[in-house]
Design a protein around this motif. Structure first.
Motif, short mmCIF file in Angstrom:
data_model
loop_
_atom_site.label_atom_id
_atom_site.label_comp_id
_atom_site.label_asym_id
_atom_site.label_seq_id
_atom_site.Cartn_x
_atom_site.Cartn_y
_atom_site.Cartn_z
N GLN A 1 10.36 9.21 -11.84
CA GLN A 1 10.41 10.18 -10.75
C GLN A 1 10.45 9.46 -9.40
OE1 GLN A 1 6.90 12.70 -10.27
NE2 GLN A 1 8.23 14.37 -9.59
N LEU A 2 11.35 9.89 -8.52
CA LEU A 2 11.46 9.27 -7.21
C LEU A 2 10.12 9.32 -6.48
CD1 LEU A 2 13.06 7.96 -4.93
CD2 LEU A 2 13.80 10.27 -4.24
N HIS A 3 9.64 8.14 -6.10
CA HIS A 3 8.41 8.04 -5.32
C HIS A 3 8.46 6.73 -4.55
CE1 HIS A 3 7.49 5.80 -9.00
NE2 HIS A 3 6.51 5.18 -8.33
N ILE A 4 7.80 6.73 -3.39
CA ILE A 4 7.83 5.57 -2.51
C ILE A 4 6.40 5.12 -2.25
CG2 ILE A 4 8.43 4.72 -0.20
CD1 ILE A 4 10.33 7.57 -1.84
N HIS A 5 6.17 3.83 -2.45
CA HIS A 5 4.86 3.22 -2.20
C HIS A 5 4.81 2.76 -0.75
CE1 HIS A 5 3.86 2.84 -6.55
NE2 HIS A 5 5.18 2.80 -6.66
N VAL A 6 3.71 3.06 -0.07
CA VAL A 6 3.46 2.59 1.29
C VAL A 6 2.08 1.95 1.25
CG1 VAL A 6 3.32 3.22 3.73
CG2 VAL A 6 4.84 4.50 2.20
N ILE A 7 2.05 0.63 1.38
CA ILE A 7 0.82 -0.13 1.13
C ILE A 7 0.47 -0.98 2.34
CG2 ILE A 7 -0.32 -1.74 -0.46
CD1 ILE A 7 2.12 -1.12 -2.39
N ALA A 8 -0.77 -0.85 2.79
CA ALA A 8 -1.26 -1.67 3.90
C ALA A 8 -1.75 -3.00 3.32
CB ALA A 8 -2.39 -0.96 4.64
N ARG A 9 -1.13 -4.09 3.78
CA ARG A 9 -1.47 -5.43 3.27
C ARG A 9 -2.16 -6.25 4.35
NH1 ARG A 9 1.30 -7.38 -1.11
NH2 ARG A 9 -0.52 -8.74 -1.14
N SER A 10 -3.04 -7.10 3.91
CA SER A 10 -3.78 -7.98 4.80
C SER A 10 -3.70 -9.40 4.24
CB SER A 10 -5.24 -7.52 4.86
OG SER A 10 -6.05 -8.53 5.39
N LYS A 11 -3.65 -10.37 5.14
CA LYS A 11 -3.64 -11.77 4.69
C LYS A 11 -4.90 -12.11 3.90
CE LYS A 11 -0.63 -13.31 8.37
NZ LYS A 11 -0.49 -14.03 9.63
N ALA A 12 -5.95 -11.29 4.05
CA ALA A 12 -7.20 -11.51 3.32
C ALA A 12 -7.22 -10.80 1.97
CB ALA A 12 -8.38 -11.04 4.17
N ASP A 13 -6.17 -10.02 1.64
CA ASP A 13 -6.23 -9.30 0.37
C ASP A 13 -6.00 -10.26 -0.79
OD1 ASP A 13 -3.50 -9.07 -0.78
OD2 ASP A 13 -3.05 -7.59 0.77
N PRO A 14 -6.53 -9.94 -1.96
CA PRO A 14 -6.53 -10.90 -3.07
C PRO A 14 -5.17 -11.27 -3.63
CG PRO A 14 -7.35 -8.76 -3.82
CD PRO A 14 -7.20 -8.68 -2.33
N ALA A 15 -4.13 -10.51 -3.36
CA ALA A 15 -2.81 -10.83 -3.90
C ALA A 15 -1.88 -11.43 -2.84
CB ALA A 15 -2.17 -9.58 -4.49
N TRP A 16 -2.34 -11.52 -1.60
CA TRP A 16 -1.48 -12.02 -0.52
C TRP A 16 -1.02 -13.43 -0.82
CZ3 TRP A 16 0.42 -9.64 3.77
CH2 TRP A 16 1.03 -10.47 4.74
N PRO A 17 0.21 -13.79 -0.62
CA PRO A 17 1.32 -13.02 -0.09
C PRO A 17 2.17 -12.37 -1.18
CG PRO A 17 2.00 -15.28 -0.19
CD PRO A 17 0.58 -15.21 -0.73
N GLY A 18 1.70 -12.41 -2.41
CA GLY A 18 2.47 -11.86 -3.52
C GLY A 18 2.43 -10.34 -3.56
N PRO A 19 3.15 -9.77 -4.52
CA PRO A 19 3.18 -8.31 -4.65
C PRO A 19 1.87 -7.78 -5.24
CG PRO A 19 4.44 -9.32 -6.41
CD PRO A 19 4.02 -10.43 -5.49
N TRP B 1 1.88 -5.35 -7.47
CA TRP B 1 2.17 -5.04 -8.87
C TRP B 1 1.95 -6.26 -9.74
CZ3 TRP B 1 5.06 -3.23 -4.83
CH2 TRP B 1 5.07 -1.85 -4.67
N GLY B 2 1.24 -6.08 -10.83
CA GLY B 2 1.00 -7.16 -11.77
C GLY B 2 0.03 -8.21 -11.27
N SER B 3 -0.64 -7.93 -10.16
CA SER B 3 -1.57 -8.92 -9.59
C SER B 3 -2.87 -8.99 -10.38
CB SER B 3 -1.89 -8.58 -8.13
OG SER B 3 -2.66 -7.38 -8.07
N GLY B 4 -3.16 -7.93 -11.14
CA GLY B 4 -4.41 -7.90 -11.88
C GLY B 4 -5.58 -7.38 -11.07
N PHE B 5 -5.34 -7.04 -9.82
CA PHE B 5 -6.42 -6.53 -8.96
C PHE B 5 -6.34 -5.01 -8.91
CE2 PHE B 5 -5.52 -10.79 -7.35
CZ PHE B 5 -6.78 -11.36 -7.49
N ALA B 6 -7.33 -4.38 -9.50
CA ALA B 6 -7.38 -2.92 -9.48
C ALA B 6 -8.83 -2.49 -9.63
CB ALA B 6 -6.55 -2.33 -10.61
N GLU B 7 -9.22 -1.55 -8.79
CA GLU B 7 -10.58 -1.02 -8.86
C GLU B 7 -10.54 0.41 -8.32
OE1 GLU B 7 -14.86 -1.85 -6.72
OE2 GLU B 7 -13.48 -3.53 -6.96
#
Length: 137
Positions: A90-108, A110-116
């Motif tokens: 289904q058509l949907h668009i992700h809008v995600i606020a990223r920070s250099k301090a986030d655990p997956a930065w600078p990668g995507p 998706w598939g980062s393994g970080f979820a809570e």
């Protein structure tokens, strides 16, 4: 006219935030990132180019609206916008606020393994805060 149906996976992984003229705005239930998902309330679409031209323009406006909201509330280093749909067609668009301090930065994300997941109280407070900010725009 058939009633709009949200894909089961989006239903399970998100919480409703707001209704815009074209899209439903959903909060991804992952507290690691401020993450909104915009779903055009049109059945049977998988790609942005399938929207009528007027709705394509409206979608860009609503993506910008969601992006500005996240920017105002979270002061991210970058806003990531993507329409992947590999698991949810289904058509949907992700809008995600990223920070250099986030655990997956600078990668995507998706598939980062970080979820809570959010606690119910935290999720409801954030939905209210985002909804209020979106209504001010």
């Amino acid at each position: 006219m058939t009633m709009f149906h949200l894909h089961d996976r989006l239903q399970a992984d998100t919480a409703p935030v707001a209704e815009l003229p074209l899209c439903r705005v959903l909060l991804m239930d992952n507290r690691v990132w401020p993450w909104l998902i915009l779903v055009p309330a049109r059945n049977g679409l998988t790609e942005i180019h399938q929207l009528p031209r007027e709705d394509q323009h409206r979608l860009v406006d609503e993506i910008a609206w969601a992006s500005r909201t996240l920017e105002t509330l979270f002061s991210p280093d970058k806003i990531n916008v993507g329409a992947l749909g590999n698991l949810v067609p289904q058509l949907h668009i992700h809008v995600i606020a990223r920070s250099k301090a986030d655990p997956a930065w600078p990668g995507p994300v998706w598939g980062s393994g970080f979820a809570e997941r959010y606690s119910p109280e935290e999720r409801n407070n954030l939905i209210r805060k985002i909804g209020e900010e979106m209504r001010q725009r």
